[in-house]
Design a protein around this motif. Sequence first.
Motif, PDB file in Angstrom:
ATOM      1  N   GLN A  68       0.847  -1.187   0.000  1.00 54.95           N
ATOM      2  CA  GLN A  68       0.000   0.000   0.000  1.00 54.95           C
ATOM      3  C   GLN A  68       0.884   1.238   0.000  1.00 54.95           C
ATOM      4  OE1 GLN A  68      -2.767  -0.115   3.240  1.00 54.95           O
ATOM      5  NE2 GLN A  68      -3.434  -2.195   2.785  1.00 54.95           N
ATOM      6  N   SER A  70       0.650   5.486   0.593  1.00 55.48           N
ATOM      7  CA  SER A  70      -0.218   6.503   1.177  1.00 55.48           C
ATOM      8  C   SER A  70       0.300   7.898   0.846  1.00 55.48           C
ATOM      9  CB  SER A  70      -0.273   6.312   2.692  1.00 55.48           C
ATOM     10  OG  SER A  70      -1.104   7.273   3.271  1.00 55.48           O
ATOM     11  N   GLN A  74      -4.822   9.579   1.338  1.00 53.43           N
ATOM     12  CA  GLN A  74      -5.373   8.526   0.492  1.00 53.43           C
ATOM     13  C   GLN A  74      -4.411   7.348   0.482  1.00 53.43           C
ATOM     14  OE1 GLN A  74      -5.859  10.677  -3.250  1.00 53.43           O
ATOM     15  NE2 GLN A  74      -8.075  10.379  -3.045  1.00 53.43           N
ATOM     16  N   THR A  75      -4.961   6.149   0.433  1.00 57.48           N
ATOM     17  CA  THR A  75      -4.148   4.939   0.378  1.00 57.48           C
ATOM     18  C   THR A  75      -4.476   4.187  -0.903  1.00 57.48           C
ATOM     19  OG1 THR A  75      -4.135   4.805   2.782  1.00 57.48           O
ATOM     20  CG2 THR A  75      -3.562   2.805   1.578  1.00 57.48           C
TER      21      THR A  75
END
Length: 81
Positions: A68, A70, A74-75
């Motif tokens: 992920q 970031s 927002q991810t």
Amino acid sequence: MKYRTKRNSPAVHQQGFSLLQLVLCLCVLGLIGGVGYYVYQQQSKTQITNFEECAAAGNPIMESYPEQCSVNGQTFVNDQQ
């Protein structure tokens, strides 16, 4: 009738800027410059819409499965894992 004036009294018609006026002008110019720089930086940021763009921009990648990334709250998830 003669008027007496003190020799050490401030001039009635002062020419030029006083120190206070100069400092205030510099503060106002600095504030205007700072706001202009902030607006310029906000407009020049590219919009990141997926994991690849997030990683390419140098944002931190979480060591998870799937990975992920970031940015700005927002991810984005790496769909290729």
